[in-house]
Design an enzyme around this catalytic site. Structure first.
Site, mmCIF file in Angstrom:
data_model
loop_
_atom_site.group_PDB
_atom_site.id
_atom_site.type_symbol
_atom_site.label_atom_id
_atom_site.label_comp_id
_atom_site.label_asym_id
_atom_site.label_seq_id
_atom_site.Cartn_x
_atom_site.Cartn_y
_atom_site.Cartn_z
ATOM 1 N N HIS A 241 4.672 10.358 2.538
ATOM 2 C CA HIS A 241 3.330 10.596 3.110
ATOM 3 C C HIS A 241 2.821 11.998 2.804
ATOM 4 O O HIS A 241 1.804 12.415 3.350
ATOM 5 C CB HIS A 241 3.284 10.362 4.642
ATOM 6 C CG HIS A 241 3.762 9.012 5.061
ATOM 7 N ND1 HIS A 241 3.703 8.556 6.359
ATOM 8 C CD2 HIS A 241 4.311 7.997 4.355
ATOM 9 C CE1 HIS A 241 4.200 7.325 6.432
ATOM 10 N NE2 HIS A 241 4.583 6.969 5.221
ATOM 11 N N GLU B 61 0.287 -1.439 5.481
ATOM 12 C CA GLU B 61 1.318 -1.069 6.459
ATOM 13 C C GLU B 61 1.071 0.335 6.987
ATOM 14 O O GLU B 61 1.270 0.621 8.157
ATOM 15 C CB GLU B 61 2.703 -1.150 5.803
ATOM 16 C CG GLU B 61 3.870 -0.957 6.770
ATOM 17 C CD GLU B 61 4.325 0.490 6.948
ATOM 18 O OE1 GLU B 61 5.118 0.752 7.860
ATOM 19 O OE2 GLU B 61 3.884 1.373 6.182
ATOM 20 N N ASP C 157 0.810 -1.224 0.000
ATOM 21 C CA ASP C 157 0.000 0.000 0.000
ATOM 22 C C ASP C 157 0.839 1.267 0.000
ATOM 23 O O ASP C 157 2.024 1.245 0.319
ATOM 24 C CB ASP C 157 -0.926 0.022 1.225
ATOM 25 C CG ASP C 157 -0.160 0.001 2.531
ATOM 26 O OD1 ASP C 157 0.827 -0.772 2.649
ATOM 27 O OD2 ASP C 157 -0.522 0.769 3.451
HETATM 28 ZN ZN LIG Z 1 6.547 2.553 4.101
#
Ligand SMILES: [Zn+2]
Length: 484
Positions: free
Chosen positions: A458, A145, A78
């Site tokens: 992220h 994860e 993911d």
């Molecule tokens: Zn990662």
């Protein structure tokens, strides 16, 4: 990704390009999993999907490597779905658009998914290349994860035969990771009472903005201001002027250092000037106090409409003292490594719910050492309970305690030196890796984590350094060939 096709890691880049074209945000890994299952079938690679959605692929050893130690190469399926507000992008249906700028590969206004797509691409490239040398090989691709390590939690003991695990989910080329922190969430709720206020008062909002924030584990040692702690101490510092608290809040994510916080207060009309001066002075003091770590800190005060209700004196004192005295930041350093935090906590989110009359406070505690994590969670829990909080601990995940005698570390370090004529840095990461969970299910595994350099994962600024992907690939194939 045309120009990447001539690089040493061209096969890896081809697979990464395919991965970018197939949506795979956390909790929606079915499309990428199905593509891999079909691909493996075509290539006659044995592939199974376990009950948690993890994929386990097998490749037999190359000739003369049949008796070598079996190895597991691992990545997560993911990616974190984040985009800039001004763009249209549906992470469940749209492909990630990439562009090259100098030595970096970016996505256009979204996360790139180099975390952990490059690792996943390296796994597929190893499986597909029959010229590589390696012992019996398994590839483990885990689900979700980034949102709770669901796949790693669900992995069954005995599902894999390998003895060495190579995790590809760290983000600094030249660093080899041999340990990671575990974590636990501390959730507190504190009740408050309110009372009516008369119209002889005036109201203000005090706002703290411009802080850097950052990752609550990896950036906790940088001396950055925690907006919630600073707003609480600011309010304690203005108590020479009688005021009543209306509202206090800050932060948005438990695992991010809070960048902003604000408070609404009321005071007597005649104190307006004094209060404004006091806030201006405190702003200057804070700028000086954080001059090494915060360039854009700003504490401001603005007039707002007078509310009908304020906190009672005792509720006000209770919440402000509780926040001000709460342990936050570094608790201890790791003696085995330079500049590595061992145990820390982050007071990440404070919200005020006037319906239920409760403050909700979210803390994330991290530690490489399980005993210290337990002790610290007891201490923080006791702190909140002293202020009549209801405390719930959840979301606990284990750390990966460093093994200073790791054989795979020695192999990889030697290969790194041979390839790049440089000693890699040994590191532990003050954040969670799936290796922590693996170490509980497969305590006999000798593990290491490595990867190319990825910046700002992220976030829509995520980018991967192209040259370090070549180095990561070279190190991976050299290590596979060198494991005896
Ligand atoms: Zn990662």
């Amino acid at each position: 990704m045309q120009s990447l096709q001539s690089s040493i890691a061209s096969a890896l880049w081809s697979y990464f390009s395919i991965i970018c074209s197939i949506p795979h945000p956390s909790k929606h890994e079915d499309k990428i999993s199905n593509w891999i299952l079909t691909w493996a079938k075509e290539k006659r690679i044995h592939c199974v999907q376990d009950h948690a959605g993890n994929l386990i692929l097998n490749k037999s050893a190359s000739s003369e490597y049949e008796h070598n130690t079996p190895v597991i190469l691992q990545a997560h399926l993911d990616m974190v779905p984040q985009k800039n507000n001004d763009v249209e992008h549906d992470f469940q249906t749209d492909a990630i658009q990439t562009e090259i700028k100098g030595d970096w590969l970016h996505a256009k206004n979204t996360t790139l998914g180099a975390d952990n797509g490059i690792g996943m691409a390296s796994c597929l490239a190893v499986l597909a290349d029959n010229t590589l040398k390696h012992g019996p090989l398994e590839v483990l691709l885990t689900t979700c994860e980034e949102a709770g390590m669901i796949g790693a939690f669900g992995l069954k003991t005995g599902a894999l035969k390998g003895k060495i695990l190579l995790n590809t989910d760290s983000e600094d080329e030249g660093e080899l990771y041999v340990g990671c922190a575990g974590g636990i969430n501390i959730n507190s709720s504190i009740s408050f009472d309110m009372m009516a206020i008369d119209s002889t008062h005036i109201a203000f909002q005090i706002s703290l903005t411009g802080l850097k924030g950052g990752h609550s584990g990896c950036d906790i040692h940088l001396g950055r201001a925690n907006a919630i702690k600073v707003i609480a101490s600011t309010l304690i510092n203005i108590d020479t002027i009688p005021f009543s608290l209306v509202n206090i809040q800050g932060g948005s994510l438990r695992n991010a250092i809070p960048r902003e916080a604000s408070a609404k207060i009321v005071c007597r009309k005649k104190d307006k000037k004094n209060l404004e001066e006091l806030i201006d002075n405190l702003n200057i003091e804070l700028i000086n106090q954080f001059s090494n770590s915060e360039e854009n800190l700003s504490l401001t005060i603005t007039s707002i409409n007078l509310p009908k209700y304020v906190l009672t004196n005792s509720s006000q004192k209770n919440i402000l003292t509780c926040l001000n005295e709460c342990q936050n930041g570094i608790y201890s350093m790791d003696n085995n490594f330079t500049d590595v935090v061992q145990t820390s906590s982050n007071l990440g989110v404070l919200t005020q719910d006037n319906e239920t009359k409760e403050f909700k406070i979210k803390v994330l505690l991290r530690s490489q050492v399980a005993v210290e994590k337990d002790n610290m969670s007891t201490t923080i829990r006791a702190h909140f309970e002293k202020f009549n909080a209801k405390v719930i601990l959840d979301g606990e995940y284990p750390g990966w305690e460093p093994n200073m005698d790791s054989a795979i570390y020695k192999v990889m370090e030697a290969q790194y030196k041979k390839l790049f004529n440089k000693t890699p840095k040994t590191m532990v990461i003050h954040a969670g890796l799936e290796c922590g969970l693996f170490s509980k299910k497969y305590p006999e595994w000798d593990m290491i984590s490595f990867g190319p350099t990825i910046m700002f994962p992220h976030s829509p600024d995520e980018k991967v350094n192209i040259s370090t992907v070549d180095k990561f690939w070279q190190l991976l194939i050299a290590t596979l060939a060198a494991i005896e």
